[in-house]
Design an enzyme around this catalytic site. Structure first.
Site, PDB file in Angstrom:
ATOM      1  N   ASN A 133      -2.195  19.044  -2.158  1.00 33.40           N
ATOM      2  CA  ASN A 133      -3.242  18.446  -1.347  1.00 33.40           C
ATOM      3  C   ASN A 133      -2.964  18.493   0.160  1.00 33.40           C
ATOM      4  OD1 ASN A 133      -5.624  16.824  -1.344  1.00 33.40           O
ATOM      5  ND2 ASN A 133      -4.306  15.172  -0.643  1.00 33.40           N
ATOM      6  N   GLY A 139      -2.687   8.235  -4.586  1.00 31.74           N
ATOM      7  CA  GLY A 139      -1.968   9.385  -5.115  1.00 31.74           C
ATOM      8  C   GLY A 139      -0.759   9.750  -4.276  1.00 31.74           C
ATOM      9  N   ASP A 140       0.010  10.688  -4.789  1.00 28.89           N
ATOM     10  CA  ASP A 140       1.124  11.326  -4.085  1.00 28.89           C
ATOM     11  C   ASP A 140       1.381  12.589  -4.921  1.00 28.89           C
ATOM     12  OD1 ASP A 140       3.247  10.525  -1.828  1.00 28.89           O
ATOM     13  OD2 ASP A 140       4.375  11.512  -3.402  1.00 28.89           O
ATOM     14  N   THR A 157      -4.468  13.606   4.815  1.00 29.44           N
ATOM     15  CA  THR A 157      -3.048  13.773   5.153  1.00 29.44           C
ATOM     16  C   THR A 157      -2.828  15.107   5.868  1.00 29.44           C
ATOM     17  OG1 THR A 157      -2.562  12.510   3.156  1.00 29.44           O
ATOM     18  CG2 THR A 157      -0.704  13.559   4.254  1.00 29.44           C
ATOM     19  N   SER A 185      -6.958   5.770   3.535  1.00 29.28           N
ATOM     20  CA  SER A 185      -6.994   4.851   2.389  1.00 29.28           C
ATOM     21  C   SER A 185      -7.447   3.473   2.847  1.00 29.28           C
ATOM     22  CB  SER A 185      -5.604   4.721   1.755  1.00 29.28           C
ATOM     23  OG  SER A 185      -5.358   5.779   0.861  1.00 29.28           O
ATOM     24  N   LYS A 238       5.498   1.698  -2.969  1.00 23.71           N
ATOM     25  CA  LYS A 238       5.435   3.051  -3.554  1.00 23.71           C
ATOM     26  C   LYS A 238       5.762   2.933  -5.025  1.00 23.71           C
ATOM     27  CE  LYS A 238       4.847   7.349  -2.190  1.00 23.71           C
ATOM     28  NZ  LYS A 238       4.193   7.868  -0.986  1.00 23.71           N
ATOM     29  N   LYS A 253       0.863  -1.196   0.000  1.00 19.74           N
ATOM     30  CA  LYS A 253       0.000   0.000   0.000  1.00 19.74           C
ATOM     31  C   LYS A 253       0.881   1.221   0.000  1.00 19.74           C
ATOM     32  CE  LYS A 253      -3.877   2.141   0.097  1.00 19.74           C
ATOM     33  NZ  LYS A 253      -3.363   2.871  -1.101  1.00 19.74           N
TER      34      LYS A 253
HETATM   35  N1  GLU Z   1       1.087   9.015  -0.746  1.00 19.49           N
HETATM   36  C1  GLU Z   1       0.536   8.997   0.571  1.00 19.49           C
HETATM   37  C2  GLU Z   1       1.631   8.693   1.585  1.00 19.49           C
HETATM   38  O1  GLU Z   1       2.745   9.136   1.399  1.00 19.49           O
HETATM   39  C3  GLU Z   1      -0.693   8.113   0.687  1.00 19.49           C
HETATM   40  C4  GLU Z   1      -0.528   6.677   0.317  1.00 19.49           C
HETATM   41  C5  GLU Z   1      -1.819   5.883   0.276  1.00 19.49           C
HETATM   42  O2  GLU Z   1      -2.884   6.400   0.609  1.00 19.49           O
HETATM   43  O3  GLU Z   1      -1.735   4.723  -0.121  1.00 19.49           O
HETATM   44  O4  GLU Z   1       1.429   8.073   2.599  1.00 19.49           O
END
Ligand code: GLU
Length: 456
Positions: A252, A176-177, A221, A388, A137, A101
């Site tokens: 975001n 997303g990121d 976040t 998430s 990731k 995840k």
């Molecule tokens: N990109 C976000 C993080 O750095 C969310 C990752 C997710 O929701 O899977 O944690």
């Protein structure tokens, strides 16, 4: 190209130094990955002393090596009819606690080092949420800035044409990121649905709320990072009310950190992008910022042009503005030692990392030495991935929770993460050290599960 050596880092305890040396020699050109691993190894050395079974089980040797690394070509055709080629990545780091995840990042700076550091951090962050999710990731060096919607769609479709075979609600669940928001997630999910012939809601999180997305995921976040700051302040009998909050970035995380800080009675006075920053002593006007960044996709200078109480500073560091609370929400290594010193001189009381690893190690050390409350990203920004996981549960049970219920759950999860982190630091004799606490509490959960599941 940078080759990191042992000499670039503080020496580690004897029990963990050989693991770090192997990382350096096996992956010599990955400075961000080295930085993330070094910090974790430093924090958890005392855990190995109390748990020799983790040493015998080769937990660390396995943990620093991703379970699977996927690198692939992403060819697409731009609006002028010219062929473009980008590189795609998905690092499936650890599935011991649940399906891989973690987000996808689309940014020109993306390389293997960046994705591996993010994937490594994600293992511990996700463990801290207590939600049964592994760590991964991915992303690409594709830059969505300045591209048309049609170009972004063609890129996303090509990206998913390869990645789909490695994903699935029980296998790997992206989100997303940086550079991957609602638009990109829609195109990626759509292509997955087409090539697999499955409407598998739980294979992606951050979806639109009209088609399987969860309430509060977009906000989570930024909200979570502010909730974490609130928890830290509460330990000192303080609160956010009346505080000046400095926030970097304007994506975001930044937008919703500004919103929550404001709702809790603080004044958020800054926002930034790669061109510079704005200061608005009257408090950032969120509607204007969202219009500029989410709708017009404009540069931050536009904010100052349309808002009389604000000024734009080109190039400079947003951290030269004195604030009580800082929430770095832009990108890795954005807060230098000089920035930390400026913040300390300006009277900062707490720093809550909204981004992943935004403070360089020397900055973290400076904050801790000065008695500033410091929350590392893997604890402070875990609200995004935790929500998430809530989206995944809603998809699996075909339920929809209200905004208020989801926000309460997020607040509870952030309080739990704060509690687990605080408690781990106490148990290991470093009270108030949230960096050590987050690494230890996350590691304990992962290591115990690895031991139970055998040599995999
Ligand atoms: N990109 C976000 C993080 O750095 C969310 C990752 C997710 O929701 O899977 O944690």
């Amino acid at each position: 190209m940078t080759v990191t050596t042992t000499a670039d880092f503080h020496p580690l305890a004897e029990s963990v130094q050989p693991v770090f040396d192997t990382v350096l020699s096996r992956s010599p050109h990955e400075p961000e990955f080295h930085q993330a691993v070094h910090e974790v190894l430093h924090s958890i050395a005392p855990v190995l002393e109390r748990h020799p079974e983790f040493v015998d089980g080769g937990i660390l040797e396995r943990l620093v090596e991703p379970e699977r690394q996927i690198l692939f070509r992403v060819p697409w055709v731009d609006d002028a009819g010219k062929l473009q080629v980008n590189r795609g990545y998905r690092i499936q780091f650890s599935s011991v606690l649940g399906p891989y995840k973690g987000g996808l990042r689309f940014h020109p700076s993306v390389n293997l080092s960046i994705i591996k550091f993010l994937g490594f951090e994600q293992i511990f962050k996700n463990a801290l949420t207590g939600q049964g999710i592994g760590g991964g990731k991915g992303g690409s060096d594709f830059d969505p800035h300045g591209k048309s919607d049609a170009e972004v769609m063609r890129f996303c479709q090509s990206f998913m044409n390869e990645l789909y075979r490695h994903l699935g609600e029980h296998t790997d669940v992206p989100a997303g990121d940086i550079g991957v928001g609602g638009r990109e997630i829609g195109f990626l999910f759509g292509q997955y649905r087409k090539v697999t012939n499955r409407h598998e809601s739980g294979m992606f999180t951050g979806k639109g709320t009209g088609w399987g997305g969860a309430e509060v995921r977009t906000e989570a976040t930024g909200y979570g990072a502010v909730f974490f700051a609130q928890e830290m302040l509460a330990v000192r009998g303080d609160s956010l009310a009346g505080k000046r909050v400095g926030i970097s970035g304007s994506g975001n995380v930044a937008i919703y950190a500004i919103q929550k800080a404001t709702q809790l009675g603080a004044t958020a006075v800054t926002a930034s992008d790669s061109s510079g920053y704005v200061v608005d002593d009257a408090g950032i006007d969120l509607d204007l910022l969202r219009q500029l960044k989410e709708v017009e996709r404009a540069r931050i200078v536009e904010y100052a042009k349309r808002r009389p109480s604000a000024r734009f500073v080109e190039g400079g560091s947003v951290w030269e503005v004195p604030v009580d609370i800082a929430v770095p929400s832009a990108t890795q290594n954005e807060v230098s030692l000089a920035d930390a010193e400026a913040l300390i001189a300006g009277g900062v009381q707490a720093v809550s990392e909204g981004a992943n690893m935004p403070c360089v190690p020397e900055a973290v050390e400076a904050f801790q030495k000065a008695g500033v409350l410091f929350a590392p990203g893997k604890a402070a920004n875990a609200g995004g991935v935790a929500t998430s996981a809530l989206e995944m549960s809603q998809n699996a049970s075909r339920q929809r929770w209200t905004f208020a219920d989801s926000e309460n759950k997020l607040r509870e999860i952030m309080a739990d993460i704060h509690g687990a982190t605080f408690d781990a630091a106490e148990r290991y004799g470093v009270p108030g050290d949230y960096v050590a606490g987050a690494n230890i509490a996350g590691f304990e959960r992962v290591a115990a599960a690895m031991l139970a599941q055998g040599v995999i």
